[in-house]
Design an enzyme around this catalytic site. Sequence first.
Site, PDB file in Angstrom:
ATOM      1  N   SER A 132       0.836  -1.196   0.000  1.00 27.33           N
ATOM      2  CA  SER A 132       0.000   0.000   0.000  1.00 27.33           C
ATOM      3  C   SER A 132       0.871   1.245   0.000  1.00 27.33           C
ATOM      4  O   SER A 132       2.086   1.168   0.064  1.00 27.33           O
ATOM      5  CB  SER A 132      -0.892   0.007   1.241  1.00 27.33           C
ATOM      6  N   LYS A 133       0.224   2.364  -0.053  1.00 29.56           N
ATOM      7  CA  LYS A 133       0.930   3.648  -0.046  1.00 29.56           C
ATOM      8  C   LYS A 133       1.887   3.755   1.143  1.00 29.56           C
ATOM      9  O   LYS A 133       2.909   4.419   1.083  1.00 29.56           O
ATOM     10  CB  LYS A 133      -0.079   4.795   0.046  1.00 29.56           C
ATOM     11  N   ARG A 134       1.513   3.089   2.200  1.00 27.55           N
ATOM     12  CA  ARG A 134       2.295   3.117   3.442  1.00 27.55           C
ATOM     13  C   ARG A 134       3.749   2.688   3.195  1.00 27.55           C
ATOM     14  O   ARG A 134       4.670   3.231   3.774  1.00 27.55           O
ATOM     15  CB  ARG A 134       1.637   2.163   4.444  1.00 27.55           C
ATOM     16  N   HIS A 135       3.943   1.678   2.354  1.00 21.59           N
ATOM     17  CA  HIS A 135       5.314   1.195   2.151  1.00 21.59           C
ATOM     18  C   HIS A 135       5.823   1.395   0.729  1.00 21.59           C
ATOM     19  O   HIS A 135       6.396   2.424   0.411  1.00 21.59           O
ATOM     20  CB  HIS A 135       5.463  -0.271   2.550  1.00 21.59           C
TER      21      HIS A 135
END
Length: 476
Positions: free
Chosen positions: A244-247
């Site tokens: 996801s955008k998180r990583h």
Amino acid sequence: MSDTPTRTVRTRFAPSPTGYLHIGGVRTALFSWLQARRHGGEFVLRIEDTDRARSTEEAIQVILDGMEWLGLRADEGPLYQTDRFDRYNEIAAQLLASGHAYHCYCTKEELDEMRAAQMARGEKPRYDGRCRDRKEPKPGVPPVLRFRNPDQGQVVVDDKVRGRVVFDNKELDDLVLLRSDGVPTYNYSVVVDDMDMGITHVVRGDDHLNNTPRQINVYHALGAEPPVFAHVPMILGPDGAKLSKRHGAVSVLQYRQEGYLPEALLNYLVRLGWSHGDQEIFSVDEMIELFDIGDVNKSASSFNPEKLLWLNQHYIKEAPPARLAAELQWQLERLGVECSRGPALEAVAEAFRERAKTMHEMAQAAIFFYQDFETYHEKAARQHLGAAAAEPLKQLMAGLEALEDWQAGPIHDIVQGVAEGLGLKMGKVAQPLRVAVSGGPVSPPIDVTVALLGKDKTLARLRHAVVVAASAGDCP
RNA sequence: GCUCCGUUCGUCUAGUGGUUAGGACGCUGGCCUCUCACGCCGGUAACAGGGGUUCGAAUCCCCUACGGAGCGCCA
């Protein structure tokens, strides 16, 4: 093992510009590129932009810039599917004429209803072929063109990474080839393109494995030989969940901004799902020499930021100073630091190369060489610029002021001399000096740091530090 | 729900019937040391579960569990 030595290997990377090119796409591109390079073949870049609504110019630019940055050069392309509509129509007409395709007039509502009913009965939702034998057009309804999928027999996908996967034709339904507005769908355009472009090895994410039997059927209907398929596993986030955008699901260009070297990213990515014994470090040339798509793992792997960092640090340590200097300059400029005046970037990069995990980190640590700092690192000043530091600093200033040969060696002698003269350990002299010249408690070796900073700046900063230390009073 | 795929340390992986299950990242103990690092030496930790096959299974087969993908006029 060689595949088909008679055919020149041609692979392609075919991203759709509906989102930014991220780590997962880059690895697919890398594997595909390596497969071509490894066999002396060709690599094609094709932009799958038939979804005009969601494709963006910006995403295309990220793909182009990202591939360029990583050095994954295409021998052909970028080719755009939107340039090939005539060809899709041409083939579609053939399919229609040969009876392999037919017009379907079902409305979205009708199809939704059909699927809902199937789901309710516990069946797999699929088009039931109700327009297969329709003779008359439905007035006022622009039809889609559907592929007449065989309803008997099996399709075998001899996948280079998954092995032999068998699908029953009766599990497959009649896919849409052309939408009602005449735009081709993915499963159709991909076949026409790969066929026309002479692609021999299709390397793509394993989310396409289930589409493959349908595509093979289209190849057969066209009398074409399907390429070799290789479905590579997904990349998961560090938590094992979907990327996801998180990583990692950010634009690949963000890795450049964060100070990663392309060779580090490539090395990290090639080891995700592929290995060569216990080897961890691979130059691009080694990858080309050793890689084979058939050696890729079947299972998904998680993205591990710490290991990427470790590799980045490794490559920073190995890179030629000139390379590092260029990257350092880019990073410093992005930080708004003017670095044309001050120590040579190459020398600074060498001083920092063993203590930075990213080029961004290096730039931040090196700012003090090019800019005066406003305040000292608070804790460091308290610890090292107290009253006890006044005398060592004064002596350092005197010694350095008299020094003609402004180099690390002689500077080291002076620091050591001051320490010995005062009966202090090196740390009691070097740390105050370090805080005085760098503003903080961390820097490359003090003699190197002082040498790089230059005599004028060193003395000016020392002068200020002496005042601070002297006025620290008797607080311990 | 149906179809397809997957499962070795926390993570990336080696391993293709006989190994004390190896390496790497991370974490951690120590050495080095002017700080931070680098480097060096050591430690930690895994074959999803259950059945078979076999003299012998991480390796072969079956089942279960868990995870993933697909089932669009998205790609």
